[in-house]
Design a protein around this motif. Structure first.
Motif: not given
Length: 108
Positions: A3, A98-99, A5, A102, A46-48, A50, A95, A44
């Motif tokens: 990603l 994983d983020l 970001e 990425k 491409n992602v919300t 977190p 989560r 951001t």
């Protein structure tokens, strides 16, 4: 899949730094409060953002700081809302892991 970001990457690195360097004491509350306010302004594409994951992580790693934030800043609508988000730590931690993978913050 990586990603792109940059603001989120910097914010999560800052969180990791605060978790490692600051003790779970009243003196640290100001720093975490400022982090939360700044984090909520993170853009951001491409992602919300977190938010729930970060707050669950903070609640587990710095319970005293979290409790003080929740109780003493209850008059602050933003702090009040984010300290009452409920997410299980294991789910939040997975989560975030994983983020971070990425985003290239951590490697497998």
């Amino acid at each position: 899949m990586e990603l792109i970001e940059p603001e989120l990457k910097v914010a999560l690195e800052k969180l990791d730094s605060l978790i490692v360097t600051l003790p779970d004491k009243r003196d640290s509350v100001f720093h975490f409060k400022n982090f939360i306010i700044s984090f909520l302004r993170t853009n951001t594409n491409n992602v919300t953002l977190p938010v729930s994951e970060v707050m669950a992580f903070l609640k587990n790693k710095k319970p005293t700081v979290f409790s003080i934030l929740r109780n003493e800043y209850s008059h602050n609508l933003v702090i009040n809302v984010v300290t009452h988000v409920d997410l299980e730590y294991k789910v939040a931690s997975k989560r975030l892991y994983d983020l971070k993978l990425k985003l290239g913050i951590i490697n497998r």
